[in-house]
Design a protein around this motif. Structure first.
Motif, PDB file in Angstrom:
ATOM      1  N   ARG A   1       8.219   4.963   4.756  1.00  0.00           N
ATOM      2  CA  ARG A   1       8.919   4.772   6.024  1.00  0.00           C
ATOM      3  C   ARG A   1       8.831   3.329   6.499  1.00  0.00           C
ATOM      4  O   ARG A   1       7.905   2.591   6.132  1.00  0.00           O
ATOM      5  CB  ARG A   1       8.340   5.704   7.095  1.00  0.00           C
ATOM      6  CG  ARG A   1       6.924   5.329   7.511  1.00  0.00           C
ATOM      7  CD  ARG A   1       6.240   6.463   8.270  1.00  0.00           C
ATOM      8  NE  ARG A   1       4.905   6.093   8.714  1.00  0.00           N
ATOM      9  CZ  ARG A   1       3.838   6.118   7.917  1.00  0.00           C
ATOM     10  NH1 ARG A   1       3.936   6.455   6.645  1.00  0.00           N
ATOM     11  NH2 ARG A   1       2.653   5.778   8.392  1.00  0.00           N
ATOM     12  N   ASP A   2       9.758   2.940   7.334  1.00  0.00           N
ATOM     13  CA  ASP A   2       9.780   1.601   7.932  1.00  0.00           C
ATOM     14  C   ASP A   2       8.691   1.519   9.008  1.00  0.00           C
ATOM     15  O   ASP A   2       8.747   2.217  10.017  1.00  0.00           O
ATOM     16  CB  ASP A   2      11.159   1.335   8.543  1.00  0.00           C
ATOM     17  CG  ASP A   2      11.332  -0.108   8.990  1.00  0.00           C
ATOM     18  OD1 ASP A   2      10.312  -0.812   9.154  1.00  0.00           O
ATOM     19  OD2 ASP A   2      12.481  -0.534   9.188  1.00  0.00           O
ATOM     20  N   LEU A   3       7.712   0.652   8.791  1.00  0.00           N
ATOM     21  CA  LEU A   3       6.586   0.559   9.712  1.00  0.00           C
ATOM     22  C   LEU A   3       6.975  -0.032  11.058  1.00  0.00           C
ATOM     23  O   LEU A   3       6.250   0.136  12.049  1.00  0.00           O
ATOM     24  CB  LEU A   3       5.473  -0.278   9.088  1.00  0.00           C
ATOM     25  CG  LEU A   3       4.903   0.243   7.762  1.00  0.00           C
ATOM     26  CD1 LEU A   3       3.866  -0.723   7.210  1.00  0.00           C
ATOM     27  CD2 LEU A   3       4.288   1.623   7.948  1.00  0.00           C
ATOM     28  N   ALA A   4       8.108  -0.710  11.123  1.00  0.00           N
ATOM     29  CA  ALA A   4       8.528  -1.325  12.378  1.00  0.00           C
ATOM     30  C   ALA A   4       9.105  -0.312  13.355  1.00  0.00           C
ATOM     31  O   ALA A   4       9.278  -0.613  14.534  1.00  0.00           O
ATOM     32  CB  ALA A   4       9.562  -2.412  12.110  1.00  0.00           C
TER      33      ALA A   4
ATOM     34  N   ASP B   1       0.833  -1.211   0.000  1.00  0.00           N
ATOM     35  CA  ASP B   1       0.000   0.000   0.000  1.00  0.00           C
ATOM     36  C   ASP B   1       0.865   1.258   0.000  1.00  0.00           C
ATOM     37  O   ASP B   1       0.511   2.267  -0.623  1.00  0.00           O
ATOM     38  CB  ASP B   1      -0.913   0.025   1.233  1.00  0.00           C
ATOM     39  CG  ASP B   1      -2.061  -0.955   1.115  1.00  0.00           C
ATOM     40  OD1 ASP B   1      -2.299  -1.438  -0.007  1.00  0.00           O
ATOM     41  OD2 ASP B   1      -2.704  -1.240   2.128  1.00  0.00           O
ATOM     42  N   GLN B   2       1.987   1.208   0.693  1.00  0.00           N
ATOM     43  CA  GLN B   2       2.880   2.367   0.727  1.00  0.00           C
ATOM     44  C   GLN B   2       3.425   2.673  -0.664  1.00  0.00           C
ATOM     45  O   GLN B   2       3.519   3.839  -1.060  1.00  0.00           O
ATOM     46  CB  GLN B   2       4.039   2.107   1.692  1.00  0.00           C
ATOM     47  CG  GLN B   2       3.637   2.010   3.156  1.00  0.00           C
ATOM     48  CD  GLN B   2       4.816   1.624   4.024  1.00  0.00           C
ATOM     49  OE1 GLN B   2       5.167   0.451   4.124  1.00  0.00           O
ATOM     50  NE2 GLN B   2       5.447   2.614   4.639  1.00  0.00           N
ATOM     51  N   LEU B   3       3.808   1.631  -1.402  1.00  0.00           N
ATOM     52  CA  LEU B   3       4.304   1.827  -2.763  1.00  0.00           C
ATOM     53  C   LEU B   3       3.225   2.413  -3.655  1.00  0.00           C
ATOM     54  O   LEU B   3       3.486   3.352  -4.427  1.00  0.00           O
ATOM     55  CB  LEU B   3       4.804   0.498  -3.331  1.00  0.00           C
ATOM     56  CG  LEU B   3       5.241   0.522  -4.795  1.00  0.00           C
ATOM     57  CD1 LEU B   3       6.419   1.454  -4.987  1.00  0.00           C
ATOM     58  CD2 LEU B   3       5.584  -0.890  -5.280  1.00  0.00           C
ATOM     59  N   LEU B   4       2.006   1.890  -3.563  1.00  0.00           N
ATOM     60  CA  LEU B   4       0.910   2.414  -4.381  1.00  0.00           C
ATOM     61  C   LEU B   4       0.651   3.891  -4.068  1.00  0.00           C
ATOM     62  O   LEU B   4       0.434   4.703  -4.974  1.00  0.00           O
ATOM     63  CB  LEU B   4      -0.361   1.595  -4.151  1.00  0.00           C
ATOM     64  CG  LEU B   4      -0.369   0.173  -4.717  1.00  0.00           C
ATOM     65  CD1 LEU B   4      -1.616  -0.574  -4.262  1.00  0.00           C
ATOM     66  CD2 LEU B   4      -0.295   0.194  -6.230  1.00  0.00           C
ATOM     67  N   ASN B   5       0.674   4.246  -2.788  1.00  0.00           N
ATOM     68  CA  ASN B   5       0.466   5.640  -2.414  1.00  0.00           C
ATOM     69  C   ASN B   5       1.569   6.532  -2.978  1.00  0.00           C
ATOM     70  O   ASN B   5       1.300   7.633  -3.485  1.00  0.00           O
ATOM     71  CB  ASN B   5       0.423   5.771  -0.888  1.00  0.00           C
ATOM     72  CG  ASN B   5      -0.830   5.179  -0.285  1.00  0.00           C
ATOM     73  OD1 ASN B   5      -1.863   5.092  -0.942  1.00  0.00           O
ATOM     74  ND2 ASN B   5      -0.754   4.751   0.959  1.00  0.00           N
ATOM     75  N   ALA B   6       2.821   6.064  -2.904  1.00  0.00           N
ATOM     76  CA  ALA B   6       3.936   6.871  -3.396  1.00  0.00           C
ATOM     77  C   ALA B   6       3.864   7.053  -4.906  1.00  0.00           C
ATOM     78  O   ALA B   6       4.099   8.163  -5.423  1.00  0.00           O
ATOM     79  CB  ALA B   6       5.260   6.211  -3.001  1.00  0.00           C
ATOM     80  N   VAL B   7       3.529   5.980  -5.632  1.00  0.00           N
ATOM     81  CA  VAL B   7       3.424   6.086  -7.085  1.00  0.00           C
ATOM     82  C   VAL B   7       2.294   7.023  -7.477  1.00  0.00           C
ATOM     83  O   VAL B   7       2.444   7.880  -8.362  1.00  0.00           O
ATOM     84  CB  VAL B   7       3.223   4.692  -7.712  1.00  0.00           C
ATOM     85  CG1 VAL B   7       2.933   4.822  -9.202  1.00  0.00           C
ATOM     86  CG2 VAL B   7       4.442   3.815  -7.481  1.00  0.00           C
TER      87      VAL B   7
END
Length: 365
Positions: free
Chosen positions: A359-362, A330-336
């Motif tokens: 960002r690193d979610l951990a 989901d993070q990649l989709l948001n960034a694209v």
């Protein structure tokens, strides 16, 4: 070579393991919906046969939910051959799938992939939190609403035009029906008697109270449950609400029993172990992070195009995963989507925003 010799050679190849070992599969993880009649499922093993009644209408579709999960081209999670074999084994044996793996790799998406490819209709999602109980998944009984409706009925019908136009409104001729105050949950709806199985997604079971996996054992084993309020009423049948929008179902004798055991996909982020008795009833599937080609396919499927600069973002995303980061697709989709929207500028401020999205979610921020 004669036809008899050909048959003998095929039988020999299958028996010694040199033939097509994937010929038994009926789920192939293509993400494509059936073009005609949905594929027939193989019969269950004798110990997983069920004979619930009455048979319910076919499950409704929910293409919008499927598109949100899979995109327009049906790109799904990155499944290896052994993963596809595990899914087919669970479908054949009528056993739940226990899907583990890091966040964002498509564990819950697998349920939608199965539903679309096999034409099984709307997925029944059941999201688990620490307060979730077995009854939350089975049914809800609105005792207060029923008491209020009975009081209003005994006091007489509402003379307003709005009440007269509402068939469910109390009237001297119609006492409030018990079934009008019973709503089946996702698990309860999945266990109705359908000719083709429903797909039930039990999402993040590891977040549940410690007792819930044990509470599920009886239901998952027997494919049935009782609704005590309907049993005590001694009504021969009751028409109740289901988890499907606007759905109703007839319940006989207060008992819900399946005809086809549902396709149960249970996801876990590995926050705790499950009891051995529970794990014995499930087939385990550990999912891995998507490959680079799979990531690009997911982006194209969801955005309906291949945006300029997507390769750079995918490379950045993969690098973070290789370095041990916890990232979600989901993070990649948001960034694209952000970087290809309007006149977005990848300057210092723009790069800072991208870093925030990836960002690193951990790390908790």
């Amino acid at each position: 070579m004669t036809e008899h010799e050909n048959e003998h050679e095929r039988d020999t190849a299958e028996s010694d393991g040199t033939g097509d070992r994937s010929s038994w599969r009926f789920f192939h993880a293509t993400g494509a919906a059936p073009t005609g009649e949905p594929p027939a499922l193989p019969p269950p093993p004798p110990w997983r046969e069920f004979t619930g009644e009455p048979v319910q209408p076919a499950a409704p579709d929910d293409e919008r939910a499927v598109h949100r999960r899979l995109g327009t081209h049906g790109s799904g999670p990155n499944l290896r051959d052994e993963d596809i074999d595990t899914v087919n084994a669970a479908l054949l044996l009528r056993r739940p799938l226990l899907v583990t793996g890091p966040p964002g790799v498509g564990k819950s998406t697998l349920a939608y992939l199965i539903a679309r490819e096999l034409g099984l209709g709307r997925v029944l999602p059941w999201s688990i939190v620490s307060r979730t109980t077995l009854r939350d998944g089975l049914y809800e009984y609105d005792s207060i609403g029923r008491a209020q409706a009975i009081a209003a009925w005994r006091a007489g019908a509402d003379p307003s035009p709005e009440a007269a136009a509402d068939p469910a409104a109390p009237s001297p001729e119609r006492a409030p029906s018990l079934g009008d105050f019973v709503t089946l949950g996702p698990l309860g709806t999945a266990l109705l008697a359908y000719r083709r199985p429903r797909v039930l997604l039990i999402d993040e079971l590891d977040k549940s109270d410690i007792d819930l996996p044990n509470d599920l054992l009886h239901v998952l084993e027997n494919g049935s449950y009782d609704i005590p309020e309907l049993v005590r009423s001694a009504l021969p049948t009751a028409d109740v609400f289901t988890d499907d929008p606007g759905g109703r179902a007839e319940i006989v004798g207060g008992r819900v029993a399946c005809r086809e055991f549902p396709v149960v996909v249970i996801t876990s982020n590995g926050e705790r172990e499950f009891p051995a008795a529970f794990r014995r009833r499930c087939l385990p599937l550990e999912m891995r992070a998507p490959s680079r080609e799979q990531l690009i396919s997911i982006v194209v499927s969801h955005l309906r195009r291949r945006p300029e600069g997507v390769d750079t973002l995918v490379d950045d995303f993969e690098r973070r995963l290789r370095n041990g980061g916890t990232q979600s697709v989901d993070q990649l989709l948001n960034a694209v989507h952000l970087t290809t929207a309007g006149s977005f500028q990848a300057d210092a401020d723009g790069r800072k925003l991208i870093e925030m999205l990836l960002r690193d979610l951990a790390k908790g921020r």
